[in-house]
Design a protein around this motif. Structure first.
Motif, PDB file in Angstrom:
ATOM      1  N   ALA A 133       5.740   6.600 -24.890  1.00 59.88           N
ATOM      2  CA  ALA A 133       7.013   6.364 -24.226  1.00 59.88           C
ATOM      3  C   ALA A 133       6.838   5.443 -23.020  1.00 59.88           C
ATOM      4  CB  ALA A 133       7.626   7.692 -23.776  1.00 59.88           C
ATOM      5  N   THR A 134       7.707   4.463 -22.928  1.00 58.70           N
ATOM      6  CA  THR A 134       7.625   3.491 -21.835  1.00 58.70           C
ATOM      7  C   THR A 134       7.819   4.155 -20.487  1.00 58.70           C
ATOM      8  OG1 THR A 134       8.453   1.754 -23.296  1.00 58.70           O
ATOM      9  CG2 THR A 134       8.615   1.361 -20.931  1.00 58.70           C
ATOM     10  N   ARG A 135       8.637   5.196 -20.425  1.00 56.78           N
ATOM     11  CA  ARG A 135       8.925   5.822 -19.133  1.00 56.78           C
ATOM     12  C   ARG A 135       7.661   6.383 -18.486  1.00 56.78           C
ATOM     13  NH1 ARG A 135      10.646   9.535 -22.972  1.00 56.78           N
ATOM     14  NH2 ARG A 135       9.823  11.663 -22.716  1.00 56.78           N
ATOM     15  N   TRP A 136       6.740   6.926 -19.296  1.00 60.95           N
ATOM     16  CA  TRP A 136       5.505   7.461 -18.740  1.00 60.95           C
ATOM     17  C   TRP A 136       4.616   6.335 -18.207  1.00 60.95           C
ATOM     18  CZ3 TRP A 136       5.292  12.227 -17.346  1.00 60.95           C
ATOM     19  CH2 TRP A 136       5.934  13.232 -18.068  1.00 60.95           C
ATOM     20  N   VAL A 137       4.591   5.219 -18.903  1.00 55.95           N
ATOM     21  CA  VAL A 137       3.776   4.086 -18.449  1.00 55.95           C
ATOM     22  C   VAL A 137       4.321   3.541 -17.134  1.00 55.95           C
ATOM     23  CG1 VAL A 137       2.788   1.861 -19.105  1.00 55.95           C
ATOM     24  CG2 VAL A 137       3.321   3.534 -20.877  1.00 55.95           C
ATOM     25  N   VAL A 138       5.641   3.377 -17.066  1.00 61.06           N
ATOM     26  CA  VAL A 138       6.267   2.856 -15.848  1.00 61.06           C
ATOM     27  C   VAL A 138       6.088   3.836 -14.687  1.00 61.06           C
ATOM     28  CG1 VAL A 138       8.461   2.201 -14.800  1.00 61.06           C
ATOM     29  CG2 VAL A 138       7.903   1.440 -17.120  1.00 61.06           C
ATOM     30  N   LEU A 139       6.206   5.133 -14.982  1.00 65.08           N
ATOM     31  CA  LEU A 139       6.010   6.129 -13.933  1.00 65.08           C
ATOM     32  C   LEU A 139       4.592   6.053 -13.375  1.00 65.08           C
ATOM     33  CD1 LEU A 139       7.010   8.489 -12.248  1.00 65.08           C
ATOM     34  CD2 LEU A 139       6.464  10.026 -14.161  1.00 65.08           C
ATOM     35  N   THR A 140       3.625   5.777 -14.229  1.00 61.05           N
ATOM     36  CA  THR A 140       2.245   5.615 -13.762  1.00 61.05           C
ATOM     37  C   THR A 140       2.149   4.488 -12.742  1.00 61.05           C
ATOM     38  OG1 THR A 140       1.375   6.404 -15.887  1.00 61.05           O
ATOM     39  CG2 THR A 140      -0.138   5.180 -14.465  1.00 61.05           C
ATOM     40  N   GLY A 141       2.751   3.353 -13.056  1.00 58.41           N
ATOM     41  CA  GLY A 141       2.752   2.244 -12.112  1.00 58.41           C
ATOM     42  C   GLY A 141       3.418   2.601 -10.802  1.00 58.41           C
ATOM     43  N   SER A 142       4.505   3.339 -10.881  1.00 57.83           N
ATOM     44  CA  SER A 142       5.215   3.735  -9.657  1.00 57.83           C
ATOM     45  C   SER A 142       4.366   4.657  -8.792  1.00 57.83           C
ATOM     46  CB  SER A 142       6.533   4.427 -10.025  1.00 57.83           C
ATOM     47  OG  SER A 142       7.376   3.561 -10.762  1.00 57.83           O
ATOM     48  N   LEU A 143       3.644   5.568  -9.424  1.00 60.73           N
ATOM     49  CA  LEU A 143       2.790   6.483  -8.667  1.00 60.73           C
ATOM     50  C   LEU A 143       1.661   5.735  -7.970  1.00 60.73           C
ATOM     51  CD1 LEU A 143       2.655   9.433 -11.215  1.00 60.73           C
ATOM     52  CD2 LEU A 143       3.622   9.534  -8.907  1.00 60.73           C
ATOM     53  N   VAL A 144       1.066   4.778  -8.655  1.00 61.82           N
ATOM     54  CA  VAL A 144       0.012   3.975  -8.028  1.00 61.82           C
ATOM     55  C   VAL A 144       0.594   3.180  -6.857  1.00 61.82           C
ATOM     56  CG1 VAL A 144      -1.632   2.089  -8.365  1.00 61.82           C
ATOM     57  CG2 VAL A 144      -1.373   3.843 -10.119  1.00 61.82           C
ATOM     58  N   GLY A 145       1.809   2.648  -7.036  1.00 62.17           N
ATOM     59  CA  GLY A 145       2.448   1.913  -5.953  1.00 62.17           C
ATOM     60  C   GLY A 145       2.688   2.782  -4.737  1.00 62.17           C
ATOM     61  N   PHE A 146       3.122   4.010  -4.947  1.00 54.50           N
ATOM     62  CA  PHE A 146       3.341   4.890  -3.806  1.00 54.50           C
ATOM     63  C   PHE A 146       2.017   5.318  -3.191  1.00 54.50           C
ATOM     64  CE2 PHE A 146       4.767   8.750  -1.548  1.00 54.50           C
ATOM     65  CZ  PHE A 146       5.798   8.185  -0.812  1.00 54.50           C
ATOM     66  N   ALA A 147       0.966   5.459  -4.032  1.00 53.89           N
ATOM     67  CA  ALA A 147      -0.366   5.747  -3.493  1.00 53.89           C
ATOM     68  C   ALA A 147      -0.834   4.612  -2.590  1.00 53.89           C
ATOM     69  CB  ALA A 147      -1.360   5.970  -4.627  1.00 53.89           C
ATOM     70  N   PHE A 148      -0.436   3.389  -2.921  1.00 53.73           N
ATOM     71  CA  PHE A 148      -0.735   2.240  -2.067  1.00 53.73           C
ATOM     72  C   PHE A 148      -0.152   2.443  -0.673  1.00 53.73           C
ATOM     73  CE2 PHE A 148       0.720  -1.646  -0.096  1.00 53.73           C
ATOM     74  CZ  PHE A 148      -0.372  -2.496  -0.166  1.00 53.73           C
ATOM     75  N   LEU A 149       1.031   3.027  -0.600  1.00 53.26           N
ATOM     76  CA  LEU A 149       1.658   3.257   0.696  1.00 53.26           C
ATOM     77  C   LEU A 149       0.934   4.332   1.504  1.00 53.26           C
ATOM     78  CD1 LEU A 149       5.457   3.077  -0.199  1.00 53.26           C
ATOM     79  CD2 LEU A 149       3.961   1.276   0.695  1.00 53.26           C
ATOM     80  N   ALA A 150       0.019   5.063   0.845  1.00 51.25           N
ATOM     81  CA  ALA A 150      -0.799   6.035   1.571  1.00 51.25           C
ATOM     82  C   ALA A 150      -2.054   5.388   2.139  1.00 51.25           C
ATOM     83  CB  ALA A 150      -1.179   7.196   0.656  1.00 51.25           C
ATOM     84  N   LYS A 151      -2.743   4.557   1.333  1.00 50.09           N
ATOM     85  CA  LYS A 151      -4.004   3.980   1.813  1.00 50.09           C
ATOM     86  C   LYS A 151      -4.269   2.603   1.224  1.00 50.09           C
ATOM     87  CE  LYS A 151      -8.550   5.530   3.296  1.00 50.09           C
ATOM     88  NZ  LYS A 151      -9.724   6.358   3.011  1.00 50.09           N
ATOM     89  N   GLN A 152      -3.251   1.889   0.952  1.00 47.44           N
ATOM     90  CA  GLN A 152      -3.305   0.485   0.573  1.00 47.44           C
ATOM     91  C   GLN A 152      -4.223   0.228  -0.629  1.00 47.44           C
ATOM     92  OE1 GLN A 152      -3.551  -0.897   4.876  1.00 47.44           O
ATOM     93  NE2 GLN A 152      -1.924  -2.217   4.125  1.00 47.44           N
ATOM     94  N   LEU A 153      -5.108  -0.755  -0.566  1.00 47.52           N
ATOM     95  CA  LEU A 153      -5.766  -1.247  -1.775  1.00 47.52           C
ATOM     96  C   LEU A 153      -6.705  -0.239  -2.426  1.00 47.52           C
ATOM     97  CD1 LEU A 153      -6.562  -5.020  -1.115  1.00 47.52           C
ATOM     98  CD2 LEU A 153      -4.611  -3.975  -2.260  1.00 47.52           C
TER      99      LEU A 153
END
Length: 692
Positions: free
Chosen positions: A193-213
């Motif tokens: 399902a595409t929604r799970w793949v997109v959600l993965t990207g979103s979680l990594v993006g928010f993790a970036f807001l915790a400690k960047q790269l």
């Protein structure tokens, strides 16, 4: 030798039943699990409760922990503007040198429950419990509850995980979001399902807001696993991963765009940058600079940048006891698991799980081992879930095939290696439970023999042998974990476990700083740290108190023997604030934008947390940021916005690795134009009363 064998047949035929079993439904099923496996839910709840106790027990003893972040949390609880930007003070002079997502959670807690060490640190501990539960759920889906429980147990007992889920650095939120990304990408492998793949990207993006790269270190693992095992055709898989990339960029990039588009005059200076740019901070000091060692504005012993870089960095005296207890076993089990699953279908869920966690482990471990910039032992908490997951998955695969001599021998080898490495690590702490290393080694060897013999014995005896092996393998890290939880930790560079002999680490390339066992892991413990914690080391002035590692402890008290950052005075630890100085700063505080200014964020944080009034951190964390400039500071003084300048504190006079020297110029201007007043160990200048 090969492990490419069919699943082991059942050892005993199932007992006949007279009818279909009646299973629980609704809430009872959710809380108690299935009737045919009544042990699963109680075991999970026990794991989560024990994790919570380990992570929350005695948290208040650590006071403000890392006062640098606690001050920003206090500021965010007072000002929504400071909350959004992650400002060091409520008057928004400068931000911390990270994106602020981790601060948001703690600041909300402080807004609800008031300012205390508990309201700051308990949310971090709860993130740790959630990480353990989510890791269990992720591994269980492909490998069963026993594998999930082992994965969660290994991760929860990893000493550096115990440390960081009891601390207020951004790593706790970072790790939870990365584990969540692993869960969602494996759900995507199951369903396509595409929604799970997109959600993965979103979680990594928010993790970036915790400690960047650092959040991006898991991207190769997630992308490779789905590219290999995703159910759709190859073109659709590429499109889905492209959508995930877009989601990641949007989830992380919105904040960078907003901050950098806001005029500099309308927001605080971006701490850690030289050009007041969050994008510069992301790509420079907190990005490529960590890999190549060119972090503009950093301070420390540059000669040590290459002292510990190499494949064995994670096993040395500084990092070994933090993270590597089960690491050799995890690498063996990863290889065995990939061999077992090599000939399966492309979409095999178990192999996909091994690819996710194994790639996470290898990529992150190699980067930590060879990065040339600032590296601290506590960074390795990002490896704990991967080590736990690979251990649980690999052990489950081999256990299913234990009646095959090759699988049994591999399991036995894993147990022997783990017992030997625990024996070695425990030998580095000769004064800490010296009796434990030999029982661990002997019991581990006996357990290995039992696993081999289990080829010919009943399943119950084999289970006893496996349980003994787990106990022996985790006795060492469990002892370190309990020791870590029993001690308070403060400062910028905390470490887990007891002191080790010959340990180094902490600053660039692993070079240690003098003064205090807590700095980077590894020196001999000394009560209260080294006297004058690294005075004038590398151009850094000594922090305010007589004892450089004395820390305000969160409640205005100095903590003798607290595990702190050690060394470099006020650069790595908050200043100790006397009642007399506190009362002076609080007098007429509402008349000023900042009750005081101090060079270095840690130095300023002690005064801010003691008074709960804004204190300007001149030069940011290292004292090397060009904020404010001398002209700006002079204007603030002329406008009557700053009451006192605190002359005792850690700061770099030479700008540090190409950074700004504005803090030195400001200090020289103040000392030339204002009269010093000494109160105990603190030197203050009243900026409302220039010399005549």
């Amino acid at each position: 030798m090969t492990l490419l064998l069919p699943e082991a047949p059942a050892e005993e035929p199932a007992a006949p039943v007279t009818g279909p079993p009646r299973d629980r439904t609704g809430t009872a099923r959710y809380l108690l699990g299935r009737t045919d496996a009544p042990w699963i839910r109680p075991s999970l709840y026990t794991l989560l409760v024990l994790t919570g106790v380990l992570y929350i027990w005695g948290l208040g003893e650590s006071g403000w922990a890392n006062a640098f972040y606690s001050a920003a949390v206090q500021a965010g609880s007072e000002s929504w503007k400071a909350f959004f930007f992650g400002s060091s003070d409520a008057s928004n002079s400068i931000t911390v040198d990270k994106t602020p997502a981790a601060l948001w959670i703690m600041a909300i807690s402080v807004r609800i429950f008031g300012l205390s060490s508990w309201s700051i640190l308990v949310p971090q501990a709860l993130l740790g419990v959630a990480t353990t539960g989510l890791l269990y759920a992720t591994v269980r889906r492909g490998f069963g509850p026993a594998a999930g429980l082992l994965a969660g147990l290994v991760s929860a007992l990893t000493p550096v995980a115990v440390l960081m889920f009891r601390f207020n650095n951004p790593d706790a939120l970072l790790v939870l979001l990365m584990v969540a990304g692993a869960y969602t990408i494996l759900r995507a492998v199951e369903s396509g399902a595409t929604r799970w793949v997109v959600l993965t990207g979103s979680l990594v993006g928010f993790a970036f807001l915790a400690k960047q790269l650092q959040a991006l270190l898991v991207v190769p693992a997630f992308g490779l696993a789905y590219l290999i095992a995703g159910p759709p055709k190859i073109l659709k898989r590429f499109v889905q991963l492209l959508l995930a990339l877009v989601a990641m960029i949007v989830s992380a990039g919105w904040y960078i765009v907003i901050v950098d588009l806001i005029p500099a005059s309308a927001r605080p200076f971006i701490g850690g940058s030289q050009n007041n740019s969050l994008l510069e901070l992301t790509l420079g000091y907190n990005g490529l600079g960590r890999l190549n060692g060119e972090e503009t504005g950093s301070v420390g012993n540059a000669a040590g940048r290459t002292s510990e870089i190499g494949w064995d960095r994670l096993f040395n005296s500084a990092q070994g006891g933090q993270i590597s207890w089960v690491l050799p076993a995890a690498l063996i089990l990863l290889a065995a698991g990939l061999v077992i699953t090599a000939r399966r279908a492309r979409t095999d869920r178990q192999r996909a799980g091994l690819v996710v966690w194994g790639t996470w482990l290898l990529v992150t471990g190699l980067i930590f081992s060879f990065m040339q910039g600032i590296f601290h032992a506590y960074y390795t908490v990002a490896l704990a879930p991967a080590i736990g997951a690979v251990t649980g998955m690999g052990a489950a695969l081999l256990w299913e095939r234990r009646r095959n001599i090759y699988a049994a021998a591999t399991l036995a080898a894993v147990i022997v290696v783990t017992a030997w490495w625990s024996f070695t690590l425990l030998g580095r702490t000769t004064e800490f439970v010296p009796w434990l290393r030999w029982p661990v080694l002997v019991v581990g060897l006996l357990a290995a023999v039992a696993v081999v013999v289990s080829v010919r014995v009943t399943a119950r005896l084999a289970l006893v042998g496996a349980t003994v092996a787990v106990v022996a393998g985790l006795a060492g890290p469990a002892a370190y974990a309990v020791e870590t939880a029993s001690q308070p930790h403060t400062g910028s560079i905390p470490t887990a476990g007891p002191a080790t002999s010959g340990g180094r680490g902490g600053m660039p390339g692993g070079a240690g700083m003098p003064g205090g066992r807590g700095n980077g892991g590894g020196g001999q413990r000394s009560p209260g740290g080294a006297q004058n914690g690294g005075a004038q080391n590398g151009g850094v002035q000594n922090g305010g108190g007589q004892n450089g590692t004395q820390n305000g402890g969160g409640l205005g008290r100095g903590n003798q023997g607290v595990r702190g950052g050690g060394g470099m005075g006020g650069l790595l630890n908050a200043s100790t604030v006397s009642d007399e100085v506190k009362a002076l700063l609080e007098q007429d505080a509402d008349r000023y934008t900042w009750v005081a200014a101090a060079v270095g964020s840690q130095n300023a944080s002690g005064y801010q947390l003691a008074t709960e009034e804004p204190v300007m951190a001149v030069g940011g964390f290292n004292g090397t940021d060009p904020s404010p400039t001398l002209a700006q500071f002079q204007q603030y003084v002329a406008e009557g916005k700053i009451h006192y300048f605190i002359g005792s504190g850690g700061f770099a006079r030479n700008g540090g690795n190409g950074g700004s020297n504005e803090s030195g110029r400001i200090s020289e201007w103040v000392t030339a134009n204002y009269t010093a007043k000494t109160m105990g160990n603190t030197t203050l200048y009243d900026l409302t009363a220039p010399r005549s």
